[in-house]
Design a protein around this motif. Structure first.
Motif, mmCIF file in Angstrom:
data_model
loop_
_atom_site.group_PDB
_atom_site.id
_atom_site.type_symbol
_atom_site.label_atom_id
_atom_site.label_comp_id
_atom_site.label_asym_id
_atom_site.label_seq_id
_atom_site.Cartn_x
_atom_site.Cartn_y
_atom_site.Cartn_z
ATOM 1 N N SER A 158 52.719 26.822 50.400
ATOM 2 C CA SER A 158 51.334 26.454 50.098
ATOM 3 C C SER A 158 51.290 25.430 48.981
ATOM 4 C CB SER A 158 50.509 27.686 49.721
ATOM 5 O OG SER A 158 51.080 28.378 48.631
ATOM 6 N N THR A 180 43.503 22.150 49.175
ATOM 7 C CA THR A 180 44.197 23.436 49.150
ATOM 8 C C THR A 180 44.780 23.723 50.531
ATOM 9 O OG1 THR A 180 42.592 24.266 47.541
ATOM 10 C CG2 THR A 180 44.011 25.885 48.603
ATOM 11 N N ALA A 201 49.374 31.263 50.846
ATOM 12 C CA ALA A 201 48.155 31.431 50.056
ATOM 13 C C ALA A 201 48.504 31.716 48.593
ATOM 14 C CB ALA A 201 47.281 32.546 50.633
ATOM 15 N N ASP A 238 46.905 26.724 52.443
ATOM 16 C CA ASP A 238 47.435 28.080 52.326
ATOM 17 C C ASP A 238 48.761 28.257 53.052
ATOM 18 O OD1 ASP A 238 45.358 29.018 50.753
ATOM 19 O OD2 ASP A 238 44.146 29.639 52.474
ATOM 20 N N ASP A 267 44.888 31.004 44.374
ATOM 21 C CA ASP A 267 43.608 31.667 44.583
ATOM 22 C C ASP A 267 42.484 30.915 43.873
ATOM 23 O OD1 ASP A 267 43.989 32.234 41.906
ATOM 24 O OD2 ASP A 267 44.451 34.359 42.230
#
Length: 249
Positions: A125, A100, A149, A102, A152
């Motif tokens: 992102s 991941t 970001a 962001d 989530d």
């Protein structure tokens, strides 16, 4: 935005995943490339925050290739990842875990070629999942967002579940294609043996031995020798190759 109760969120995720899985299952009768296209389209529709997507596959020989990009921008930056062996999808491939990011603005040192090009293309992102592992192939699904970001906890949870189901669909498609290729190979070798049996009055084993000898002498794969014989050689009256003509000597 008010946080949803865990039970309600779980129900939504299960429904979304079920819809995506049914879509893949209903349409996964095509080849691997078609299934990859369905995976990419399904990921964009299913995973919160995903605006674009693509897949990288890593072969046993180390070759990394881009597949089923959702648009030309994804195709370009995925090719950069493949060519320079850097970026979140390549990291997911090699390290076999979810990656991941962001904000790619903070990753220009880590990925000096990919990060600036992705940022210039509007990607901020990313979210990458290991997609498929087999004896010969490792894959990763790469999701892109133009927002900082953009992914989530829900994105990571649903994306991980979706990638698991997508991997199963891809695995089935690859197995089907391999079986199909095996059947085609068997058929073309059988046809080539039939030609040699008729032309030289040989039995089944002797005809196959001729094919094997020709393959070894010419350093050409057995199936390619057979394919040549069934397409070009069968229309000729002379033996199709010196190696075949001398294979019984």
């Amino acid at each position: 935005m008010e946080e949803q109760p865990a039970t309600e969120l779980g129900q939504r995720l299960v429904k979304a995943l079920g819809d995506a899985a049914r879509g893949l299952s209903a349409r996964s009768s095509g080849g691997p490339e078609q299934v990859l296209e369905l995976i990419v389209a399904g990921a964009v529709q299913t995973v919160p925050g995903a605006e674009q997507a693509g897949v990288l596959l890593l072969a046993r020989d180390g070759t990394v290739t881009s597949h089923a990009p959702s648009d030309e921008m994804v195709a370009r930056i995925d090719r950069l990842q493949a060519q320079h062996q850097q970026g979140p999808c390549v990291t997911a491939l090699w390290e076999q875990h979810t990656v991941t990011v962001d904000d790619l603005a903070g990753e220009t040192t880590r990925w000096p070629v990919f990060a600036p090009e992705a940022l210039a293309s509007g990607v901020v992102s990313t979210l990458s999942f290991q997609l498929f592992t087999s004896e010969d192939t490792l894959g990763a699904l790469n999701l892109y967002s133009g927002r900082r970001a953009g992914f989530d906890e829900r994105s990571q949870m649903l994306g991980s579940l979706f990638a698991s189901h997508a991997a199963q669909a891809l695995g089935r498609a690859q197995e089907t294609e391999q079986l199909h290729q095996a059947l085609l190979t068997r058929d073309v070798i059988g046809q080539a043996k039939g030609i040699l049996m008729e032309r030289f009055g040989l039995g089944d084993d002797a005809a196959f031995a001729m094919l094997v000898r020709s393959s070894q002498d010419t350093n050409v794969k057995l199936v390619d020798v057979a394919r040549w014989l069934t397409t070009e050689g069968k229309s000729r009256h002379e033996p199709p190759d010196p190696a075949i003509s001398t294979a019984t000597t």
